[in-house]
Design an enzyme around this catalytic site. Sequence first.
Site, mmCIF file in Angstrom:
data_model
loop_
_atom_site.group_PDB
_atom_site.id
_atom_site.type_symbol
_atom_site.label_atom_id
_atom_site.label_comp_id
_atom_site.label_asym_id
_atom_site.label_seq_id
_atom_site.Cartn_x
_atom_site.Cartn_y
_atom_site.Cartn_z
ATOM 1 N N LYS A 149 -88.048 100.477 60.014
ATOM 2 C CA LYS A 149 -88.755 99.205 59.935
ATOM 3 C C LYS A 149 -90.237 99.384 60.273
ATOM 4 C CE LYS A 149 -88.225 94.344 61.122
ATOM 5 N NZ LYS A 149 -87.401 93.337 61.818
ATOM 6 N N PHE B 4 -79.111 97.582 67.404
ATOM 7 C CA PHE B 4 -78.394 96.619 66.576
ATOM 8 C C PHE B 4 -78.503 97.016 65.107
ATOM 9 C CE2 PHE B 4 -78.491 92.613 64.071
ATOM 10 C CZ PHE B 4 -77.145 92.291 64.225
ATOM 11 N N GLN B 5 -77.386 97.078 64.428
ATOM 12 C CA GLN B 5 -77.284 97.455 63.021
ATOM 13 C C GLN B 5 -77.861 98.844 62.747
ATOM 14 O OE1 GLN B 5 -78.738 94.119 60.592
ATOM 15 N NE2 GLN B 5 -76.643 93.317 60.551
ATOM 16 N N MET C 183 -51.353 100.499 37.387
ATOM 17 C CA MET C 183 -51.203 101.942 37.226
ATOM 18 C C MET C 183 -50.310 102.517 38.317
ATOM 19 S SD MET C 183 -51.860 104.381 35.189
ATOM 20 C CE MET C 183 -53.370 104.412 34.215
ATOM 21 N N GLU D 214 -73.189 94.266 49.044
ATOM 22 C CA GLU D 214 -73.959 95.460 48.670
ATOM 23 C C GLU D 214 -73.201 96.346 47.691
ATOM 24 O OE1 GLU D 214 -73.615 94.329 51.746
ATOM 25 O OE2 GLU D 214 -75.628 94.034 52.577
#
Lengths: 181, 569
Positions: B165, B115-116, B480, B53
Amino acid sequence: MRHTLIALVEDRPGALNRILGLLRGRGLGLHSIAVGDSETPGVKRATVLVDTESVEQTIKQLNRLIEVLEVTDVTNAEYVVRETALVKIHAPEPRRDEIKTVADGFGARIVGSSPQTVVVEMTDTPDRLGEMIARVMAIGACETMRSGSLAMALAGPAPRVPAPAPEDATRVWWSQADGIS
Amino acid sequence: MTDERTGAQVMCEALVREDVEVMFGIPGGAIMPFYHAMWEYRDRLRHVLCRHEQGAGHAAEGYARSTGKPGVCVATSGPGATNLVTPIANAWMDSTPLVAITGQVSSAVLGKDAFQETDITGITLPITKHNYRVSRAEDLPSVFREAFHIARTGRPGPVLIDVTKDAQQARLVPDWNVTLNVPGFSAPVGLDPRAIREAARILAGASKPLILAGQGVIISDAVAELRTLAERTGIPVVTTLHGIGAFPEDHPLSIGMPGMHGWVHVNRAIQECDVLLCIGARFDDRVTGKASTFAPRASVIHIDIDPSEIGKNVKVAVAIIGDARAALRALIELIPPRDAAIWLRNIRETQATHQHRQPYLRRPDTTELMPHDVYAALNAALNKRGGYRVITDVGQHQMWAAQLIEWRRPRTHITSGGAGTMGFAVPAAMGAAIAHPDETIWAIVGDGGFQMTNQELATIGQEGIKNVKVAIVNNGYLGMVRQWQQLFEGRRYSGTPLTGPSFAGLAEAYGLRGFTVDRIEDAEEAIRAAWDHDGSVVLDFRVEREANVFPLVPPGLSIGEMITREAPA
């Protein structure tokens, strides 16, 4: 320096969370915040006491939040401040008169009691509340509940709520897309 | 046939109405209804399946920064959503219009550690212009409309829409006649004519005026106006990292980049100027150095669309709040033609003394490929061929690119500035490549940043993207950090040496072409071959390991105090 800000905020989920998150994220000290309904449905009015080095920056940052409609700094204006305190004093019967005397002296009221406790309510400036609380703490163990400061400028324009966008502007905008449905 | 739709179909239709053509994402349980609906829209809405993602978010940013249109990324709830946090923060810092769509668990289980489930609107509160959690499908048309409006209006930025959902699954007859009602979102107001007059008066009386141009010039499409103003007044132009491309560097009035890795003559000009006209830049600490010592002689005129930027880091004499293009047009009307030739000559003399492109002198005892050899070859190719954009990552290679390539056009230099997000370049280049299939998109990246998001090479392969050319400036260090360790911490290279696989081999494994380049004489030919190859390519330039970026303002010091070369050992 401590500033007293008055904010008009749309009553949307998370609005208060955003204000608190912004103050925390920018490292500003929040002394108190009191929020309730304003005269306009769907809009809350809050008094925020915040410690900030640059109140202009703080106000601009608050104004960036979508739900914040208006922020005013009344610190240097003529304004009144009131705070309400409820104080539960653990005191046996014989000392109740003493509590009543203190309460009367401060213009406070006894609003309830139980066999072990007395609950006093007082609305005044935060300093006066502090004085009263100090006095009753000498009588018995106290639990205090304070509302946070409510502030209101004495003068100022009549309240103005931003008007919603004209509806036809909306239609033009949507019709630019090729209509489906 | 009814007009009934699912919430997920309404989401797709809203995207079509917003002129979205592509989105970058990864499906998962809580966003599955949206993916189900997306199938019916696949001729109008392209979905690019990314490998992570974070890659999807940066790809959407690359799309947005190269086109000016909002980029769209999609993720599921929980880890899918939290993986978007870095690109959202990056878009927030760099004012990139981004709309992130996340699935959320059904409202029936919301708040029950389902869940999630993750409170992604809570998590992204401080890094979005605004965010929404939608649990009623009826709200979708107005929320999508508001979200896109907020993302692209005024100072652009990220907006997140979290849709449960059940809202995606609900059936409804959508009402598209929604009123845009966001009274607390102050859209740009009209310019204050007094501020314009005052700015014009100050500029007319200046003897050493300077323009500091930032990304606001590019976002508001004010490149032509900036050029007109500069040419009419002869005022030299400094461009910030994100302002690169706002003013062509081959123009006689362009003097280059300021700040921590800016040129000596630019920083000195800032410290000497008597009027500094800042247009659409926010005085980042990488530009100002120690802010209290920045431009000490200057009256600062600040044009910005975001009032909260005025006076945040630097005191201003005049603030012009509004769109940069409108403000510049108004200023052009009022400012009489003038001349700053003597001042410019002074700056050029400083520039000549410090020979600003020469601190990369080859060590006498090495024939190693130096970073500047790679940039010299790239610069020659870019300016000969045209039709390119360059995406850089974060670190030494980013500063070398800003310094050593002669930038000429807006939106051709895209980088992660404010947030400094390593891993930005490869996915952002992919997004830009999809937006501009006829151009060649170069990703210049270090070996550290490349290894953070190179999984998107698989996406590039799957999507058949042919116009991404990755140039890895590979020095085997987090360069760097290593440079700071060398200069300020007695060469204690703690946690900075870095190995990796054969990057050319990795590219080949992903189905792309890969070449390793370690000799000066091969650099030009490799770039030519990559450019001409009909497919995406990875070039692994193995450069001198301890080359440094100069000039350098040590952190916390004034920009007048620059280090221009290594202290003799």
